[in-house]
Write a protein that holds these residues in place. Structure first.
Motif, PDB file in Angstrom:
ATOM      1  N   SER A  43      17.655  15.924  46.131  1.00  0.00           N
ATOM      2  CA  SER A  43      17.713  17.284  46.668  1.00  0.00           C
ATOM      3  C   SER A  43      18.465  18.215  45.739  1.00  0.00           C
ATOM      4  O   SER A  43      18.135  19.402  45.627  1.00  0.00           O
ATOM      5  N   PHE A  44      19.475  17.690  45.026  1.00  0.00           N
ATOM      6  CA  PHE A  44      20.211  18.519  44.063  1.00  0.00           C
ATOM      7  C   PHE A  44      19.296  18.929  42.909  1.00  0.00           C
ATOM      8  O   PHE A  44      19.331  20.083  42.451  1.00  0.00           O
ATOM      9  N   CYS A  45      18.479  18.006  42.443  1.00  0.00           N
ATOM     10  CA  CYS A  45      17.526  18.343  41.378  1.00  0.00           C
ATOM     11  C   CYS A  45      16.530  19.403  41.844  1.00  0.00           C
ATOM     12  O   CYS A  45      16.091  20.247  41.053  1.00  0.00           O
ATOM     13  N   ALA A  46      16.192  19.357  43.125  1.00  0.00           N
ATOM     14  CA  ALA A  46      15.249  20.346  43.655  1.00  0.00           C
ATOM     15  C   ALA A  46      15.826  21.755  43.604  1.00  0.00           C
ATOM     16  O   ALA A  46      15.135  22.705  43.241  1.00  0.00           O
ATOM     17  N   ILE A  47      17.119  21.896  43.952  1.00  0.00           N
ATOM     18  CA  ILE A  47      17.700  23.248  43.911  1.00  0.00           C
ATOM     19  C   ILE A  47      17.913  23.705  42.475  1.00  0.00           C
ATOM     20  O   ILE A  47      17.960  24.920  42.211  1.00  0.00           O
ATOM     21  N   LEU A  48      18.018  22.767  41.534  1.00  0.00           N
ATOM     22  CA  LEU A  48      18.094  23.157  40.127  1.00  0.00           C
ATOM     23  C   LEU A  48      16.781  23.775  39.664  1.00  0.00           C
ATOM     24  O   LEU A  48      16.767  24.639  38.783  1.00  0.00           O
ATOM     25  N   MET A  53      21.073  27.269  36.674  1.00  0.00           N
ATOM     26  CA  MET A  53      22.148  26.277  36.618  1.00  0.00           C
ATOM     27  C   MET A  53      23.506  26.892  36.942  1.00  0.00           C
ATOM     28  O   MET A  53      24.299  26.323  37.695  1.00  0.00           O
ATOM     29  N   LYS A  54      23.789  28.083  36.386  1.00  0.00           N
ATOM     30  CA  LYS A  54      25.110  28.683  36.580  1.00  0.00           C
ATOM     31  C   LYS A  54      25.357  29.005  38.048  1.00  0.00           C
ATOM     32  O   LYS A  54      26.480  28.861  38.549  1.00  0.00           O
ATOM     33  N   ASP A  55      24.323  29.430  38.763  1.00  0.00           N
ATOM     34  CA  ASP A  55      24.483  29.744  40.188  1.00  0.00           C
ATOM     35  C   ASP A  55      24.700  28.478  41.007  1.00  0.00           C
ATOM     36  O   ASP A  55      25.516  28.452  41.930  1.00  0.00           O
ATOM     37  N   VAL A  56      23.957  27.428  40.666  1.00  0.00           N
ATOM     38  CA  VAL A  56      24.093  26.169  41.400  1.00  0.00           C
ATOM     39  C   VAL A  56      25.488  25.595  41.213  1.00  0.00           C
ATOM     40  O   VAL A  56      26.140  25.177  42.179  1.00  0.00           O
ATOM     41  N   LEU A  57      25.984  25.588  39.978  1.00  0.00           N
ATOM     42  CA  LEU A  57      27.310  25.040  39.713  1.00  0.00           C
ATOM     43  C   LEU A  57      28.403  25.891  40.346  1.00  0.00           C
ATOM     44  O   LEU A  57      29.401  25.361  40.851  1.00  0.00           O
ATOM     45  N   HIS A  58      28.213  27.212  40.346  1.00  0.00           N
ATOM     46  CA  HIS A  58      29.227  28.094  40.947  1.00  0.00           C
ATOM     47  C   HIS A  58      29.270  27.932  42.463  1.00  0.00           C
ATOM     48  O   HIS A  58      30.290  28.226  43.091  1.00  0.00           O
ATOM     49  N   THR A  59      28.180  27.446  43.027  1.00  0.00           N
ATOM     50  CA  THR A  59      28.133  27.236  44.474  1.00  0.00           C
ATOM     51  C   THR A  59      29.228  26.276  44.931  1.00  0.00           C
ATOM     52  O   THR A  59      29.805  26.439  46.003  1.00  0.00           O
ATOM     53  N   PHE A  60      29.529  25.267  44.106  1.00  0.00           N
ATOM     54  CA  PHE A  60      30.569  24.299  44.469  1.00  0.00           C
ATOM     55  C   PHE A  60      31.939  24.971  44.547  1.00  0.00           C
ATOM     56  O   PHE A  60      32.782  24.600  45.361  1.00  0.00           O
ATOM     57  N   LYS A  61      32.151  25.973  43.699  1.00  0.00           N
ATOM     58  CA  LYS A  61      33.406  26.726  43.759  1.00  0.00           C
ATOM     59  C   LYS A  61      33.452  27.586  45.016  1.00  0.00           C
ATOM     60  O   LYS A  61      34.483  27.670  45.683  1.00  0.00           O
ATOM     61  N   VAL A  62      32.318  28.188  45.346  1.00  0.00           N
ATOM     62  CA  VAL A  62      32.234  29.024  46.540  1.00  0.00           C
ATOM     63  C   VAL A  62      32.472  28.192  47.797  1.00  0.00           C
ATOM     64  O   VAL A  62      33.046  28.679  48.778  1.00  0.00           O
ATOM     65  N   ASN A 144      22.075  31.099  50.045  1.00  0.00           N
ATOM     66  CA  ASN A 144      20.674  30.659  50.009  1.00  0.00           C
ATOM     67  C   ASN A 144      20.527  29.309  49.309  1.00  0.00           C
ATOM     68  O   ASN A 144      19.694  28.490  49.706  1.00  0.00           O
ATOM     69  N   ILE A 145      21.335  29.081  48.277  1.00  0.00           N
ATOM     70  CA  ILE A 145      21.293  27.782  47.596  1.00  0.00           C
ATOM     71  C   ILE A 145      21.690  26.677  48.567  1.00  0.00           C
ATOM     72  O   ILE A 145      21.043  25.623  48.647  1.00  0.00           O
ATOM     73  N   MET A 146      22.748  26.922  49.344  1.00  0.00           N
ATOM     74  CA  MET A 146      23.183  25.931  50.328  1.00  0.00           C
ATOM     75  C   MET A 146      22.117  25.723  51.408  1.00  0.00           C
ATOM     76  O   MET A 146      21.842  24.594  51.820  1.00  0.00           O
ATOM     77  N   THR A 147      21.524  26.811  51.866  1.00  0.00           N
ATOM     78  CA  THR A 147      20.496  26.716  52.901  1.00  0.00           C
ATOM     79  C   THR A 147      19.286  25.940  52.399  1.00  0.00           C
ATOM     80  O   THR A 147      18.721  25.100  53.113  1.00  0.00           O
ATOM     81  N   GLN A 148      18.892  26.211  51.143  1.00  0.00           N
ATOM     82  CA  GLN A 148      17.770  25.488  50.562  1.00  0.00           C
ATOM     83  C   GLN A 148      18.100  24.002  50.401  1.00  0.00           C
ATOM     84  O   GLN A 148      17.259  23.142  50.659  1.00  0.00           O
ATOM     85  N   TRP A 149      19.328  23.717  49.991  1.00  0.00           N
ATOM     86  CA  TRP A 149      19.734  22.326  49.807  1.00  0.00           C
ATOM     87  C   TRP A 149      19.669  21.570  51.136  1.00  0.00           C
ATOM     88  O   TRP A 149      19.183  20.441  51.201  1.00  0.00           O
ATOM     89  N   SER A 150      20.141  22.223  52.194  1.00  0.00           N
ATOM     90  CA  SER A 150      20.098  21.566  53.505  1.00  0.00           C
ATOM     91  C   SER A 150      18.664  21.365  53.972  1.00  0.00           C
ATOM     92  O   SER A 150      18.381  20.477  54.780  1.00  0.00           O
ATOM     93  N   GLY A 151      17.739  22.184  53.474  1.00  0.00           N
ATOM     94  CA  GLY A 151      16.338  22.022  53.834  1.00  0.00           C
ATOM     95  C   GLY A 151      15.652  20.911  53.048  1.00  0.00           C
ATOM     96  O   GLY A 151      14.783  20.207  53.573  1.00  0.00           O
ATOM     97  N   TYR A 152      16.058  20.746  51.790  1.00  0.00           N
ATOM     98  CA  TYR A 152      15.439  19.723  50.949  1.00  0.00           C
ATOM     99  C   TYR A 152      15.939  18.308  51.265  1.00  0.00           C
ATOM    100  O   TYR A 152      15.207  17.335  51.098  1.00  0.00           O
ATOM    101  N   ALA A 153      17.208  18.199  51.700  1.00  0.00           N
ATOM    102  CA  ALA A 153      17.810  16.877  51.910  1.00  0.00           C
ATOM    103  C   ALA A 153      17.006  15.984  52.875  1.00  0.00           C
ATOM    104  O   ALA A 153      16.731  14.823  52.548  1.00  0.00           O
ATOM    105  N   PRO A 154      16.615  16.494  54.058  1.00  0.00           N
ATOM    106  CA  PRO A 154      15.823  15.631  54.949  1.00  0.00           C
ATOM    107  C   PRO A 154      14.488  15.215  54.337  1.00  0.00           C
ATOM    108  O   PRO A 154      14.009  14.106  54.570  1.00  0.00           O
ATOM    109  N   GLY A 155      13.899  16.116  53.546  1.00  0.00           N
ATOM    110  CA  GLY A 155      12.629  15.788  52.908  1.00  0.00           C
ATOM    111  C   GLY A 155      12.779  14.635  51.927  1.00  0.00           C
ATOM    112  O   GLY A 155      11.945  13.718  51.886  1.00  0.00           O
ATOM    113  N   PHE A 156      13.841  14.666  51.148  1.00  0.00           N
ATOM    114  CA  PHE A 156      14.079  13.558  50.209  1.00  0.00           C
ATOM    115  C   PHE A 156      14.487  12.302  50.955  1.00  0.00           C
ATOM    116  O   PHE A 156      14.257  11.185  50.476  1.00  0.00           O
ATOM    117  N   GLY A 157      15.098  12.478  52.132  1.00  0.00           N
ATOM    118  CA  GLY A 157      15.383  11.315  52.961  1.00  0.00           C
ATOM    119  C   GLY A 157      14.102  10.630  53.390  1.00  0.00           C
ATOM    120  O   GLY A 157      14.001   9.393  53.368  1.00  0.00           O
TER     121      GLY A 157
END
Length: 260
Positions: A43-48, A53-62, A144-157
């Motif tokens: 799911s992390f690769c999907a949001i990439l 990249m810079k927005d995805v990595l900054h999300t962890f700081k946010v 939106n990155i977080m929302t998308q990640w939460s949407g992709y995770a079940p799919g990869f599950g």
């Protein structure tokens, strides 16, 4: 520190452990490294793919903000605005320029500088609302990155579960392994659901709530700045701003700001 976030995470772990134990299962039965790689890594690769990249990595700081209780200083804001309004009516608008640089809130400083410059009220509103929209747009990038990640995770599950089932079906001759293999295959779905419904999704929603609070404060500032620009009575300005506060906060300061 926002203790509610800590309780939610720790309580979630406790709930999972108790659920497994009371159902007669084993904690080792829900631990599967390949499933971790599939759900989190996949799911992390999907949001990439979706975001830079810079927005995805900054999300962890946010994300650190979900562990903090934001303090936008609503009470102090109302008191400062009333004081500035009184000063403007007593000494004139230009008197606000003195001490303007000492203000901590850049948004308020921008608005008051426009007032001192003699800018029309409609123009001030347009500029401040445009700036507010841009701040919210930057916030929404990470939300939106977080929302998308939460949407992709079940799919990869589910993908992990399907891959596990494929591997299981290729070894149907070993009847004794069907049950354990099925359990492992379903663990991936469990991980995806936990990521979406317990961790990433709720964190994204908390960021949305914090963004809404900040936008409300900026609306208060705009209202206060325009009230000062229009030369409203400080008492009228206070009444306008107090409408933005919850009853408890309003009661705590209205005696000070509404004094005769």
């Amino acid at each position: 520190m926002d203790i509610a976030t800590i309780i939610g995470l720790v309580g979630g772990v406790a709930a999972i452990i108790m659920s497994v134990i009371t159902s007669g299962g084993s904690l080792m039965g829900i631990i599967d490294i390949p499933s971790v790689f599939m759900t989190i890594g996949g799911s992390f690769c999907a949001i990439l793919i979706v975001s830079p990249m810079k927005d995805v990595l900054h999300t962890f700081k946010v994300l650190g903000k979900v562990f903090k209780i934001p303090d936008f200083g609503e009470k102090v804001l109302v008191q400062n605005m009333v004081a500035l309004s009184e000063k403007a009516r007593r000494e004139g608008i230009l008197a606000l320029e003195e001490g303007l640089e000492d203000l901590e809130d850049e948004f308020m400083k921008t608005g008051l500088r426009l007032v001192v410059d003699g800018t029309d009220g409609a123009v001030i509103r347009t500029i401040l609302e445009s700036e507010m929209d841009q701040v919210e747009a930057r916030h929404m990038v990470y939300i939106n990155i977080m929302t998308q990640w939460s949407g992709y995770a079940p799919g990869f599950g589910m993908i992990g579960t399907v891959l596990g089932l494929i591997g299981m079906l290729r070894n149907l001759e070993d009847k004794s392994s069907l049950g354990p293999n099925m359990a492992v295959a379903l663990v991936t779905t469990l991980y995806g659901s936990l990521m979406a419904n317990w961790i990433i999704g709720p964190m994204a929603q908390k960021l949305i709530n914090q963004n809404s609070q900040e936008m409300r404060i900026k609306e208060m500032i705009i209202e206060g700045v325009l009230s000062i620009q229009a030369g409203d009575n400080p008492r009228i300005l206070a009444l306008k701003l107090l409408t933005y506060l919850d009853p408890k906060s309003r009661k705590a300061i209205e005696a000070d700001v509404l004094k005769d």
